[in-house]
Design an enzyme around this catalytic site. Structure first.
Site, short mmCIF file in Angstrom:
data_model
loop_
_atom_site.label_atom_id
_atom_site.label_comp_id
_atom_site.label_asym_id
_atom_site.label_seq_id
_atom_site.Cartn_x
_atom_site.Cartn_y
_atom_site.Cartn_z
N GLU A 29 0.98 -1.14 0.07
CA GLU A 29 -0.09 0.15 -0.05
C GLU A 29 0.79 1.30 0.08
O GLU A 29 0.29 2.42 0.33
CB GLU A 29 -0.96 -0.21 1.19
CG GLU A 29 -2.13 -1.10 1.15
CD GLU A 29 -3.00 -0.84 2.04
OE1 GLU A 29 -4.33 -0.28 1.51
OE2 GLU A 29 -2.77 -0.96 3.44
N HIS B 126 -0.68 5.56 7.62
CA HIS B 126 -1.72 4.69 7.18
C HIS B 126 -2.06 3.73 8.42
O HIS B 126 -0.79 3.11 8.62
CB HIS B 126 -1.57 4.14 5.97
CG HIS B 126 -2.69 3.00 5.63
ND1 HIS B 126 -4.13 3.25 5.72
CD2 HIS B 126 -2.49 1.72 5.49
CE1 HIS B 126 -4.63 2.16 5.53
NE2 HIS B 126 -3.66 0.96 5.26
MN MN Z 1 -4.07 -0.74 4.93
#
Ligand code: MN
Length: 247
Positions: free
Chosen positions: A80, A99
């Protein structure tokens, strides 16, 4: 002007940020924090695919704003990383991104109840916390942000805000400094916890827009107030020896 050791010190700070977020339960095996390159705004640093509490200097990788690792670095990156790349691409003011999947914020991504600041330390998330639903544009996915189009779509929802929720997944936080994004990421779940408890008790009084503005007024990216929390959390996380003297 940057000192010669500026990059080294930035990398130490990024190790500290990883350890703090793990120690304060903002991240677990998953979740990550990145820092824009202090000398090259087209690049950023992020650990290789590793739990944040295990991250050391040697685990940090350099990426461009498309999420490509530096030439010759074949280590496994986070799937990600595009969350970070797209946030830096869209927001020149942003120097650090987190995140995470912190459980307490998740109810606000899957219901109509808005996440908003209700305690003074939650004010840094700002008045509005948008919710991004990957399904709106990408249909049925595994919910992970695994390419630039998805990252850019998330960055569009984030817009000029400091935090965006990701439906059924987590949140992204963006700030002007690493210490700010860490502070925000610690307090966003706490604020969510208080809000969840309050919603069970009765009508909620959120901070007013004026109060939020007053809380945020005059804060520099490396303010002494934020630095105090950074030192506290770093020490709790066993990283006191890595602390520099920016505060
Ligand atoms: Mn994630």
């Amino acid at each position: 002007m940057m000192q010669a050791g500026e990059i080294e010190s930035a990398l130490d700070d990024l190790v500290i940020a990883n350890r703090i977020l793990a120690n304060e339960n903002v991240v677990d095996a998953y979740g990550h924090v990145s820092l824009r390159h202090p000398r090259d705004p087209r690049r950023f640093f992020l650990a290789r695919s590793l739990s944040p509490d295990r991250v050391e200097r040697g685990d940090l990788m350099e990426f461009d704003l498309e999420g490509n690792p530096a030439a010759g670095d074949s280590r496994q990156p986070y799937l990600e990383r595009f969350i970070h790349a797209a946030a830096y691409e869209a927001r020149p003011d942003v120097q650090a991104v987190v995140h995470a999947h912190a459980e307490d914020v998740l109810p606000f991504g899957i219901t109509a109840a808005p996440l908003r600041p209700v305690i003074h330390s939650g004010s840094f998330m700002g008045e509005h916390v948008p919710v991004w639903d990957i399904r709106d544009r990408f249909g049925d996915t595994n919910l992970l942000v695994t390419n630039m189009p998805q990252g850019r779509d998330l960055a569009r929802t984030l817009g000029g805000n400091n935090v965006a929720l990701m439906r059924g997944h987590g949140f992204v936080a963006a700030a002007r400094s690493l210490i700010e994004v860490v502070r925000m990421s610690v307090y966003v779940p706490r604020n969510a916890r208080v809000l969840l408890a309050a919603l069970r008790l009765g009508e909620v009084k959120p901070l007013s827009p004026g109060e939020i503005a007053a809380r945020n007024a005059g804060y520099k990216p490396y303010s002494p107030e934020t630095w105090r929390a950074w030192e506290y959390w770093a020490t709790r996380a066993g990283c006191a020896h890595l602390l520099s003297k920016k505060g």
